[in-house]
Motif scaffolding. Sequence first.
Motif, PDB file in Angstrom:
ATOM      1  N   ARG A 104       0.845  -1.208   0.000  1.00 26.68           N
ATOM      2  CA  ARG A 104       0.000   0.000   0.000  1.00 26.68           C
ATOM      3  C   ARG A 104       0.877   1.253   0.000  1.00 26.68           C
ATOM      4  O   ARG A 104       0.609   2.215  -0.729  1.00 26.68           O
ATOM      5  CB  ARG A 104      -0.935  -0.003   1.224  1.00 26.68           C
ATOM      6  N   ARG A 124       2.275   1.737  -3.506  1.00 27.89           N
ATOM      7  CA  ARG A 124       1.285   2.193  -4.483  1.00 27.89           C
ATOM      8  C   ARG A 124       0.947   3.675  -4.265  1.00 27.89           C
ATOM      9  O   ARG A 124       0.923   4.468  -5.213  1.00 27.89           O
ATOM     10  CB  ARG A 124       0.016   1.331  -4.396  1.00 27.89           C
ATOM     11  N   ALA A 170       1.655   6.995  -6.615  1.00 32.66           N
ATOM     12  CA  ALA A 170       0.580   7.919  -7.026  1.00 32.66           C
ATOM     13  C   ALA A 170       1.022   9.370  -6.819  1.00 32.66           C
ATOM     14  O   ALA A 170       0.842  10.223  -7.699  1.00 32.66           O
ATOM     15  CB  ALA A 170      -0.690   7.627  -6.239  1.00 32.66           C
ATOM     16  N   SER A 185      -4.596   7.008   3.079  1.00 34.96           N
ATOM     17  CA  SER A 185      -5.462   6.326   2.109  1.00 34.96           C
ATOM     18  C   SER A 185      -5.360   6.987   0.735  1.00 34.96           C
ATOM     19  O   SER A 185      -4.813   8.091   0.609  1.00 34.96           O
ATOM     20  CB  SER A 185      -6.917   6.411   2.577  1.00 34.96           C
ATOM     21  N   GLY A 186      -5.921   6.328  -0.266  1.00 38.76           N
ATOM     22  CA  GLY A 186      -5.985   6.907  -1.604  1.00 38.76           C
ATOM     23  C   GLY A 186      -6.712   8.248  -1.588  1.00 38.76           C
ATOM     24  O   GLY A 186      -6.321   9.191  -2.277  1.00 38.76           O
ATOM     25  N   LEU A 215      -5.368  11.943  -2.898  1.00 37.83           N
ATOM     26  CA  LEU A 215      -6.079  12.798  -3.849  1.00 37.83           C
ATOM     27  C   LEU A 215      -6.355  14.173  -3.238  1.00 37.83           C
ATOM     28  O   LEU A 215      -6.242  15.201  -3.917  1.00 37.83           O
ATOM     29  CB  LEU A 215      -7.377  12.126  -4.309  1.00 37.83           C
ATOM     30  N   GLN A 235      -4.731   9.369  -9.642  1.00 38.12           N
ATOM     31  CA  GLN A 235      -5.899   8.474  -9.687  1.00 38.12           C
ATOM     32  C   GLN A 235      -5.605   7.203 -10.499  1.00 38.12           C
ATOM     33  O   GLN A 235      -5.987   6.105 -10.100  1.00 38.12           O
ATOM     34  CB  GLN A 235      -7.081   9.210 -10.321  1.00 38.12           C
ATOM     35  N   ARG A 236      -4.896   7.383 -11.600  1.00 35.95           N
ATOM     36  CA  ARG A 236      -4.566   6.222 -12.438  1.00 35.95           C
ATOM     37  C   ARG A 236      -3.785   5.190 -11.633  1.00 35.95           C
ATOM     38  O   ARG A 236      -4.028   3.987 -11.722  1.00 35.95           O
ATOM     39  CB  ARG A 236      -3.755   6.645 -13.675  1.00 35.95           C
ATOM     40  N   ILE A 251      -3.618   4.915  -8.260  1.00 32.39           N
ATOM     41  CA  ILE A 251      -4.415   4.416  -7.131  1.00 32.39           C
ATOM     42  C   ILE A 251      -5.387   3.339  -7.595  1.00 32.39           C
ATOM     43  O   ILE A 251      -5.560   2.317  -6.939  1.00 32.39           O
ATOM     44  CB  ILE A 251      -5.166   5.579  -6.442  1.00 32.39           C
ATOM     45  N   GLU A 252      -5.991   3.582  -8.755  1.00 29.71           N
ATOM     46  CA  GLU A 252      -6.974   2.608  -9.255  1.00 29.71           C
ATOM     47  C   GLU A 252      -6.307   1.407  -9.911  1.00 29.71           C
ATOM     48  O   GLU A 252      -6.975   0.417 -10.223  1.00 29.71           O
ATOM     49  CB  GLU A 252      -7.955   3.293 -10.215  1.00 29.71           C
ATOM     50  N   GLY A 253      -4.973   1.514 -10.108  1.00 29.72           N
ATOM     51  CA  GLY A 253      -4.208   0.395 -10.669  1.00 29.72           C
ATOM     52  C   GLY A 253      -4.719   0.049 -12.054  1.00 29.72           C
ATOM     53  O   GLY A 253      -4.959  -1.070 -12.411  1.00 29.72           O
TER      54      GLY A 253
END
Length: 392
Positions: free
Chosen positions: A277, A280, A284, A355-356, A360, A387-388, A390-392
């Motif tokens: 996490r 990732r 981001a 968190s994601g 953002l 966002q790209r 985070i959303e993988g």
Amino acid sequence: MTTQKSHKLLMIPGPIEFEPAVLAALAEPTPSHVAPDFIEVFGRVLDNLRTVFQAPDGQPFVLAGSGTLAMEAAVANLLEAGDRVLQINTGYFSDRMAAICERSGAIITQVRAPAIGDVPALEEIQMALQQDHYTLMTITHVDTSTGVLTDVQTLAQMARSAHTLSVVDGVCSVGGEALPMAEWDVDVALTASQKALGVPPGLAIVMARPRALALFQGRTQPVASYYADWSNWLPIMQAYQSRKPAYFGTPPVNLVLALDVSLAQIIAEGMDARVARHIRLSEAVKAALTALGLGQAPARPAVAAHTLSAPYFPEGVDGAALLAKINAAGVVLAGGLHPAIRARYFRIGHMGAVSGADILAAVSAIEQGLRDVGYQFDAGSGLAAAQRVIEG
Ligand SMILES: *Cc1c(COP(=O)(O)O)cnc(C)c1O
């Protein structure tokens, strides 16, 4: 009192945003430090620290103090006057570790990174190890001043081959970056509560594996620091581990209760998932910075930490004004720390319960701030890039 609405999102490299259940533990009626229930909690905290440090054979020490005390406690118990220390220097906190080692009367050899944002060359470290015998090699896992990540696995192996003990300052890494102590054969790792472990400031935590304890037990001179001396603390930690009462100095009871809550959350997430996490979310943030045209202090992705990012201010932008605008947009970021580049960059912490959605929010506030100071960029490009990822 700060309300939820007036609360700004704290994204500095420690202290960080804390989980409500962790904060609630601080408001519990304080029990006696020798009450059976508290002994059980402290014992469990020590057991769980072994899980989080991935050091089943490690001896944890939990002391009231900040990360700097953890650094001092680690080396003051291992060094005697005249011992040699090889220091892998990657910035501000490595310099601090050198100053601490000097207080123990040790002789320090530093191997420095060729430039700010880089790590020292392995060949140079190998050469230094061949020239002398060192008692300790000290490594800063993540230098919080530059966001540089060192290759602890390789360095610890080099230390081991030279019969030198490795001491890792993991204040900005433990609980965020991969640091499987036993697997990598790291002898000592240390941290503080307010970074990736997710507990308010006040706990200094050291994990010492068997070779470090053996070195300590073989000392000929007393430890110069009375408070940090493991002779005082080892029986206390061992007593709590075997669920027995003991006293040397009053433990910060409520912080230990809070650490118990946080460690349970960390273990429930799982170390591998937690590290993944952090990677990732870090990617981001870094993708957003690149999309916005901001350079970063780490020389290349392989030496960039995942617990924080260290972007340069864009050319011509007043850094203090930008940070004030980001703050007005609801997100607290940190200024520079490394003296050589202090006014030219800022720092974004993204560790612990981050968190994601937090990422953002931070990127959105950065875009808002950049707009407010008149920087020209493609609006929304940072958010889209983050966002790209985070959303993988
Ligand atoms: C924050 C930090 C420290 C110092 O911790 P304090 O709690 O401020 O004393 C030491 N080393 C590193 C790598 C850090 O990030």
